[in-house]
Design an enzyme around this catalytic site. Structure first.
Site: not given
Length: 275
Positions: A98, A146, A167, A202, A209
């Site tokens: 992802y 964000r 995210s 990640s 994140e």
């Protein structure tokens, strides 16, 4: 007459397909999104998901490539990580994937699911990612940011949710960096209690994140200035689908999917009937 009917339905259908091309996007409950939480069918999905993943690979080479890249990274990092009971290689690979190149296409498919469910080629991926966050969640709440390059508008009434996986970052500096944010966009300041800190998974750990599931609902919404929106969640969830791709799928989920597909077929049949 058939021509007019066809044009009417085709126009309506196209309007449903096109969102956010001009003007600000509406911040709402994301009614078109695929938001399954798989409550009551985890064991069945663990059995079925590997087969669904192979089917998705056959329909999406991009997903297959992204998965293989993520699998390599997961195999490299997992020896140094600790994770909860029940968390397996599929969950880890999905979470890593992802954060890579597949995230944008995946989220688009999730957001637009109701518009074209037959073209949703992320059945297993959605399950594994959802389950990964559920297993890793420890109940902690996070204050995150964000940044977007798209302007969002809130009507001032009602709860909202993102619908897609979202995210965010513990760092306001990261969220406001040119990679994610512009003066024409929106800065979200979010209190999430379902989001999970995934730095270790990640491809880009410097982004700090926190990944938020699309079914998290924000009952407290406040706007500030022309481009800041504050969201606060009291650990509330909302899903329109449950166990859709398992044999334990709820009647409501199956009926909803049937109606979506039926509408699409009717539009096409009306157009074919035009002399």
């Amino acid at each position: 007459m058939p021509s007019n009917i066809c044009k009417f339905f085709l126009t309506w259908w196209l309007i449903q397909q096109v969102t956010g091309l001009t003007g600000p996007l509406m911040l709402d409950t994301a009614p078109n999104a695929f938001d399954d939480q798989y409550e009551g069918c985890v064991n069945k999905m663990e059995e079925k998901a590997p087969l669904l993943l192979k089917e998705d690979f056959n329909k999406s080479e991009k997903l297959k490539v992204a998965w293989e890249e993520a699998k390599k990274r997961w195999n490299n990092i997992k020896p140094s990580m600790s994770y909860p009971k029940g968390f397996n290689d599929f969950h880890g690979t999905a979470l890593v994937a992802y954060t890579g190149s597949i995230g944008v296409d995946f989220n688009r498919a999730v957001r637009e699911f109701k518009e074209n469910p037959g073209q949703f080629h992320y059945k297993a991926f959605h399950y594994y990612l959802t389950r990964a966050l559920q297993l890793l969640s420890n109940g902690d709440c996070h204050s995150v940011y964000r940044g977007t390059k798209t302007r969002f508008h809130y009507t001032g009434a009602g709860s909202v949710r993102f619908g897609q996986f979202t995210s965010s970052s513990l760092s306001k500096t990261v969220a406001q960096s040119p990679e994610f944010f512009s003066d024409d966009g929106t800065l979200f300041i979010i209190k999430t209690c379902l989001g999970v800190y995934i730095k270790e998974f990640s491809f880009y750990p410097d982004q700090e994140e926190v990944l938020i599931p699309g079914y998290e609902v924000y009952q407290k919404v406040r706007t500030q200035g022309y481009n800041e929106i504050f969201l606060d969640s009291p650990k509330r969830k909302k899903s329109n689908y449950n166990c859709l791709y398992s044999s334990a799928g709820t009647r409501e989920s199956c009926v909803s999917l049937f109606l979506v597909v039926l509408t699409s077929l009717l539009v096409q049949l009306l157009c074919l009937a035009e002399p």
